[in-house]
Design an enzyme around this catalytic site. Structure first.
Site, PDB file in Angstrom:
ATOM      1  N   SER A 222       0.008  28.266   8.101  1.00 28.37           N
ATOM      2  CA  SER A 222       1.026  27.506   6.948  1.00 28.37           C
ATOM      3  C   SER A 222       1.232  26.000   7.711  1.00 28.37           C
ATOM      4  O   SER A 222       0.951  24.979   7.047  1.00 28.37           O
ATOM      5  CB  SER A 222       2.491  28.351   6.976  1.00 28.37           C
ATOM      6  OG  SER A 222       3.248  27.471   6.203  1.00 28.37           O
TER       7      SER A 222
ATOM      8  N   HIS B 215      15.386  24.236  13.920  1.00 27.13           N
ATOM      9  CA  HIS B 215      14.535  24.615  14.479  1.00 27.13           C
ATOM     10  C   HIS B 215      14.543  24.497  16.107  1.00 27.13           C
ATOM     11  O   HIS B 215      13.479  25.013  16.818  1.00 27.13           O
ATOM     12  CB  HIS B 215      13.063  23.859  14.224  1.00 27.13           C
ATOM     13  CG  HIS B 215      12.797  23.875  12.776  1.00 27.13           C
ATOM     14  ND1 HIS B 215      12.456  25.256  12.177  1.00 27.13           N
ATOM     15  CD2 HIS B 215      12.138  22.881  12.002  1.00 27.13           C
ATOM     16  CE1 HIS B 215      12.031  24.980  10.873  1.00 27.13           C
ATOM     17  NE2 HIS B 215      11.925  23.573  10.791  1.00 27.13           N
TER      18      HIS B 215
ATOM     19  N   LYS C  17       7.735  26.940   9.623  1.00 25.77           N
ATOM     20  CA  LYS C  17       6.819  27.558   8.889  1.00 25.77           C
ATOM     21  C   LYS C  17       7.277  29.149   8.746  1.00 25.77           C
ATOM     22  O   LYS C  17       6.223  29.736   8.554  1.00 25.77           O
ATOM     23  CB  LYS C  17       5.368  27.333   8.987  1.00 25.77           C
ATOM     24  CG  LYS C  17       5.184  25.847   9.335  1.00 25.77           C
ATOM     25  CD  LYS C  17       5.870  25.041   7.990  1.00 25.77           C
ATOM     26  CE  LYS C  17       5.109  25.022   6.861  1.00 25.77           C
ATOM     27  NZ  LYS C  17       5.844  24.163   5.773  1.00 25.77           N
TER      28      LYS C  17
HETATM   29  P1  A3P Z   1       2.877  29.271   3.036  1.00 27.83           P
HETATM   30  O1  A3P Z   1       2.490  27.764   3.540  1.00 27.83           O
HETATM   31  O2  A3P Z   1       2.225  30.319   4.030  1.00 27.83           O
HETATM   32  O3  A3P Z   1       2.815  29.366   1.664  1.00 27.83           O
HETATM   33  P2  A3P Z   1       9.530  26.718   6.401  1.00 27.83           P
HETATM   34  O4  A3P Z   1      10.275  26.673   5.040  1.00 27.83           O
HETATM   35  O5  A3P Z   1      10.010  27.450   7.429  1.00 27.83           O
HETATM   36  O6  A3P Z   1       8.889  25.426   6.360  1.00 27.83           O
HETATM   37  O7  A3P Z   1       8.269  27.823   5.747  1.00 27.83           O
HETATM   38  C1  A3P Z   1       7.475  27.460   4.660  1.00 27.83           C
HETATM   39  C2  A3P Z   1       6.638  28.717   4.411  1.00 27.83           C
HETATM   40  O8  A3P Z   1       7.367  29.486   3.574  1.00 27.83           O
HETATM   41  C3  A3P Z   1       5.517  28.380   3.308  1.00 27.83           C
HETATM   42  O9  A3P Z   1       4.452  29.357   3.642  1.00 27.83           O
HETATM   43  C4  A3P Z   1       6.088  28.613   1.820  1.00 27.83           C
HETATM   44  O10 A3P Z   1       5.298  28.863   1.061  1.00 27.83           O
HETATM   45  C5  A3P Z   1       7.013  29.794   2.178  1.00 27.83           C
HETATM   46  N1  A3P Z   1       7.907  30.067   1.164  1.00 27.83           N
HETATM   47  C6  A3P Z   1       9.059  29.275   1.075  1.00 27.83           C
HETATM   48  N2  A3P Z   1       9.780  29.688  -0.027  1.00 27.83           N
HETATM   49  C7  A3P Z   1       9.248  31.013  -0.193  1.00 27.83           C
HETATM   50  C8  A3P Z   1       9.668  32.024  -0.999  1.00 27.83           C
HETATM   51  N3  A3P Z   1      10.649  32.074  -1.883  1.00 27.83           N
HETATM   52  N4  A3P Z   1       8.845  33.377  -1.059  1.00 27.83           N
HETATM   53  C9  A3P Z   1       7.946  33.322  -0.037  1.00 27.83           C
HETATM   54  N5  A3P Z   1       7.325  32.455   0.747  1.00 27.83           N
HETATM   55  C10 A3P Z   1       7.989  31.072   0.746  1.00 27.83           C
END
Ligand code: A3P
Length: 288
Positions: free
Chosen positions: A129, A99, A44
């Site tokens: 998140s 991860h 996340k």
């Molecule tokens: P939120 O749940 O706070 O919206 P991961 O890819 O490591 O699982 O992280 C997921 C988080 O990154 C989520 O956060 C998601 O919305 C956010 N995310 C993914 N793509 C993004 C982008 N282009 N810009 C900003 N946040 C992004």
């Protein structure tokens, strides 16, 4: 944070995604190539964002080429059961996600010239998140109890263990020329600037129009609207999309809408204790 798990070297892994064999194989047998690029994160923290950015950079901003495959197949997590099949199909340079904490990462990496891009995020926003994601991803037992969730996170009972250990473990490599680190918050503040820094690290020369294309297609809105990047193609027995979306809010500071004052003070105290000997200051320490 409840999920069917096993522990390996002090880290919690999720049955359903991993097995003892898949983790041992990732650590001891996985073959790293010198031209590989690894996207390493604590969950996340912006993993998928970085996958989108790096694949667009690799294709010099050519969206059609990048978007041919769903994001989780474009850059699979190599420690996950079944990932090898997709990794074998990657064109070099392979862009692979992980991860894994530093002490469980592929041993062959440390003898290679492969590069790692490590993305970190304010742990308070990681908690939020993850808390929402736990209602969507079926491997988790959903919980309403945010206080317990914070406590589990602090105690390293989350998927992939302690955030503090993850960050401290990987940042041992901060001066290594194969290692680049950036924060989610820096990307939020200046995506174009981040893309240019990443290109420099990778030795990729993109012209202005190509960089514009990378930025345009890796914004939150573009990714949220893109079925190849927003995880909506996953079946409902893996993700229950009626409970929430993978591309949730995409902002920094949402923790302020979730933590009570007491929870925030408590977390600050723990954070200070756990990070006190760590000689680095992060973006969120000035602004949180
Ligand atoms: P939120 O749940 O706070 O919206 P991961 O890819 O490591 O699982 O992280 C997921 C988080 O990154 C989520 O956060 C998601 O919305 C956010 N995310 C993914 N793509 C993004 C982008 N282009 N810009 C900003 N946040 C992004």
């Amino acid at each position: 944070m409840s999920f069917d798990h096993f522990e390996y070297k002090g880290v919690r892994f999720a049955r359903g995604l991993h097995t003892e064999e898949s983790i041992k194989q990732a650590e001891n047998e996985f073959e790293v190539f010198d031209d590989d690029i690894y996207i390493v994160t604590y969950p996340k923290s912006g993993t998928n964002w970085m996958i989108e950015i790096l694949n667009l950079i690799k294709e010099k901003g050519d969206f059609a080429k990048t978007n041919a495959l769903p994001i989780y197949i474009r850059s699979p997590w190599y420690e996950t059961v079944g990932s090898q099949e997709f990794i074998d199909k990657l064109e070099p340079p392979r862009i692979i996600a992980s991860h894994l904490p530093h002490h469980v990462f592929a041993k062959s990496y440390f003898k290679s010239k492969a590069k790692i891009i490590y993305t970190m995020r304010n742990p308070r926003d990681v908690i939020v998140s993850l808390f929402h994601f736990a209602s969507v991803l079926k491997i988790f037992t959903p919980t309403e109890n945010f206080q317990n969730f914070i406590e589990d996170f602090i105690q390293g009972k989350a998927l992939f263990g302690s955030w503090f250990d993850h960050v401290k473990g990987w940042m041992q490599m901060k001066d290594d020329e194969r290692f680049f680190f950036i924060t989610y918050e820096e990307l939020i503040q200046d995506l174009r600037g981040g893309v240019i820094r990443i290109c420099k690290f990778l030795g990729q020369e993109l012209d202005d129009a190509q960089i514009d294309s990378v930025v345009e297609h890796s914004t939150f809105k573009s990714m949220k609207d893109n079925p190849m990047s927003n995880w909506t193609q996953l079946p409902s027995d893996v993700m229950d999309q009626s409970k929430g979306t993978f591309m949730r809010k995409g902002i920094s500071g949402d923790w302020k809408n979730h933590f009570t004052v007491a929870q925030s003070e408590y977390f600050d105290k723990i954070y200070q204790e756990k990070m006190k000997d760590f000689n680095m200051s992060f973006f969120w320490e000035q602004s949180s």
